[in-house]
Design an enzyme around this catalytic site. Structure first.
Site, PDB file in Angstrom:
ATOM      1  N   ARG A 190       0.884  -1.182   0.000  1.00 57.04           N
ATOM      2  CA  ARG A 190       0.000   0.000   0.000  1.00 57.04           C
ATOM      3  C   ARG A 190       0.912   1.219   0.000  1.00 57.04           C
ATOM      4  NH1 ARG A 190      -5.253   1.550   3.565  1.00 57.04           N
ATOM      5  NH2 ARG A 190      -6.100   0.163   1.985  1.00 57.04           N
ATOM      6  N   HIS A 223      -7.494   0.829  -6.286  1.00 55.20           N
ATOM      7  CA  HIS A 223      -7.682   0.011  -5.073  1.00 55.20           C
ATOM      8  C   HIS A 223      -8.385  -1.286  -5.500  1.00 55.20           C
ATOM      9  CE1 HIS A 223      -7.912  -1.152  -1.041  1.00 55.20           C
ATOM     10  NE2 HIS A 223      -8.818  -0.325  -0.560  1.00 55.20           N
ATOM     11  N   GLN A 242     -10.349  -3.839  -3.066  1.00 59.68           N
ATOM     12  CA  GLN A 242     -11.658  -3.423  -2.574  1.00 59.68           C
ATOM     13  C   GLN A 242     -12.763  -3.811  -3.555  1.00 59.68           C
ATOM     14  OE1 GLN A 242     -12.253  -1.691   0.517  1.00 59.68           O
ATOM     15  NE2 GLN A 242     -14.329  -2.358   0.018  1.00 59.68           N
ATOM     16  N   ASP A 245     -17.188   7.524  -1.470  1.00 60.94           N
ATOM     17  CA  ASP A 245     -15.921   7.383  -0.746  1.00 60.94           C
ATOM     18  C   ASP A 245     -15.628   8.745  -0.115  1.00 60.94           C
ATOM     19  OD1 ASP A 245     -13.455   6.469   0.161  1.00 60.94           O
ATOM     20  OD2 ASP A 245     -12.481   6.502  -1.806  1.00 60.94           O
ATOM     21  N   CYS A 275     -16.264   1.983   0.803  1.00 61.52           N
ATOM     22  CA  CYS A 275     -15.141   1.101   1.147  1.00 61.52           C
ATOM     23  C   CYS A 275     -14.713   1.233   2.608  1.00 61.52           C
ATOM     24  CB  CYS A 275     -13.963   1.361   0.214  1.00 61.52           C
ATOM     25  SG  CYS A 275     -13.270   3.021   0.347  1.00 61.52           S
ATOM     26  N   ARG A 310     -13.527  -8.346   2.381  1.00 62.61           N
ATOM     27  CA  ARG A 310     -12.103  -8.138   2.086  1.00 62.61           C
ATOM     28  C   ARG A 310     -11.328  -9.403   2.442  1.00 62.61           C
ATOM     29  NH1 ARG A 310     -10.009  -3.032   1.767  1.00 62.61           N
ATOM     30  NH2 ARG A 310      -8.173  -4.189   1.074  1.00 62.61           N
TER      31      ARG A 310
HETATM   32  N1  NVA Z   1      -9.903   6.849  -1.439  1.00 61.43           N
HETATM   33  C1  NVA Z   1      -9.516   6.435  -0.115  1.00 61.43           C
HETATM   34  C2  NVA Z   1      -9.753   4.974   0.081  1.00 61.43           C
HETATM   35  C3  NVA Z   1      -9.418   4.456   1.462  1.00 61.43           C
HETATM   36  C4  NVA Z   1      -9.600   2.972   1.607  1.00 61.43           C
HETATM   37  C5  NVA Z   1      -8.051   6.764   0.109  1.00 61.43           C
HETATM   38  O1  NVA Z   1      -7.251   6.555  -0.795  1.00 61.43           O
HETATM   39  O2  NVA Z   1      -7.721   7.262   1.192  1.00 61.43           O
HETATM   40  N1   CP Z   2     -11.201   0.055   2.676  1.00 63.16           N
HETATM   41  C1   CP Z   2      -9.916  -0.028   3.080  1.00 63.16           C
HETATM   42  O1   CP Z   2      -9.001  -0.275   2.286  1.00 63.16           O
HETATM   43  O2   CP Z   2      -9.731   0.146   4.410  1.00 63.16           O
HETATM   44  P1   CP Z   2      -8.353   0.333   5.176  1.00 63.16           P
HETATM   45  O3   CP Z   2      -7.784   1.668   4.769  1.00 63.16           O
HETATM   46  O4   CP Z   2      -8.728   0.288   6.627  1.00 63.16           O
HETATM   47  O5   CP Z   2      -7.415  -0.787   4.800  1.00 63.16           O
END
Ligand code: NVA
Ligand code: CP
Length: 301
Positions: A104, A131, A134, A219, A259, A287
């Site tokens: 990540r 992502h 997800q 989101d 998500c 997930r």
């Molecule tokens: N769009 C959000 C998704 C978090 C799971 C981010 O990138 O922070």
């Molecule tokens: N939805 C998601 O990816 O959650 P986290 O940021 O908690 O991993």
């Protein structure tokens, strides 16, 4: 030997995507029955987190443990990655010791460079552009509740961000219509849109975009790394909250997804988030099951 990576959904064929969803549903039933299934005995997954996570970390770590394997949590603070060791060197070393690597991070190019230098599968656990994990869980939740999503209409409300880009890819692979309601200036990337052709369209008015839809998704307005834009984004997205009035525009049996983490009172009202059409908790649990199906595909050989 060529190694298979999962950097975007487009690393799967349409058939493979559907197979993963059905396998995830099967693995979920097995887990709920308490059945022991350990296809990854002795295998190790390294997990590199350059951003925070609750769901992604727990689901991969629990999934590896349930499969009889092990997961390593690595933060840049505690590894040489944070002190400037080249990505390619880190990927080469890590992949000589483990069976898979999940990352990540911020730039999508980071996972691409990591994958190019890795001798084992690399999984994208979220980048600024995509992502994909997800979308395995979200589509599993839709299939569980309503059956195949082919031909349905999905409405994305909010930022044209990493999640939106992955919804565009899902629309291509699973053949659903995607309407994107985002304020001007927050559109998804044009190349990602263009590749999806006429399956995907931007409709500026969120109430019009929600009309007769089968699934509403949103989101956060400010993603990780955009915290300093929070106030500006709150103004830009003020008319883009998924609330009861917007849900009423959609079909009677429409679902709501997010998500998570969510901000009640910003991108979604508390009534929708905690209402009967919301399947956010199923999405979150999925997930675990969807990524177990992915780990089985990539690592169990
Ligand atoms: N769009 C959000 C998704 C978090 C799971 C981010 O990138 O922070
Ligand atoms: N939805 C998601 O990816 O959650 P986290 O940021 O908690 O991993």
């Amino acid at each position: 030997m060529s190694v298979r990576h999962f950097l975007t959904l487009m690393d799967l064929s349409s058939d493979e995507y559907r197979q993963l969803i059905y396998r995830a549903i099967e693995l979920k039933e097995m887990q709920h029955r308490g059945e022991l299934f350990q296809p990854l005995k002795g295998k190790v997954l390294a997990m590199v987190f350059e951003k925070s996570s609750t769901r992604t970390r727990i689901s991969f770590e629990a999934g590896m443990a349930q499969f009889g394997g092990h997961a390593l949590f690595l933060s840049p603070r505690d590894t040489q990655l944070g002190r400037g060791e080249p990505l390619e060197d880190s990927a080469r070393v890590m992949s000589s010791m483990v069976d898979g690597i999940m990352i990540r991070t911020f730039g999508h190019d980071v996972v691409e460079r990591f994958a190019a230098a890795s001798s084992v599968s690399v999984i994208n656990g979220l980048t600024d552009r995509f992502h994909p994990c997800q979308l395995l869980a979200d589509m599993q939740a839709y299939f569980e509740q309503r059956g195949d999503i082919q031909g349905k209409t999905v409405t994305w409300v909010g930022d044209g961000n990493n999640m939106c880009h992955s919804y565009i890819n899902a629309a291509r692979l699973l053949d659903f219509k995607l309407r994107i309601a985002c304020p001007a200036g927050y559109d998804p990337e044009p190349e990602i849109m263009a590749a999806a052709g006429d399956r995907v369209e931007i409709i500026r008015d969120p109430m019009a975009a929600a009309t007769d839809s089968d699934l509403l998704v949103t989101d956060v307005w400010a993603s990780m790394g955009q915290e300093e834009e929070q106030k500006k984004r709150e103004r830009a997205f003020a008319d883009f909250q998924v609330n009861e009035a917007m849900m009423q525009q959609a079909n009677n049996d429409a679902l709501f997804m997010h998500c998570l983490p969510a901000h009640r009172g910003e991108e979604v009202s508390a009534a929708v988030m905690d209402g009967e059409q919301s399947v956010v908790w199923q999405e979150a649990e999925n997930r675990l099951h969807a990524q177990k199906a992915l780990l089985e595909l990539l690592l169990a050989t």
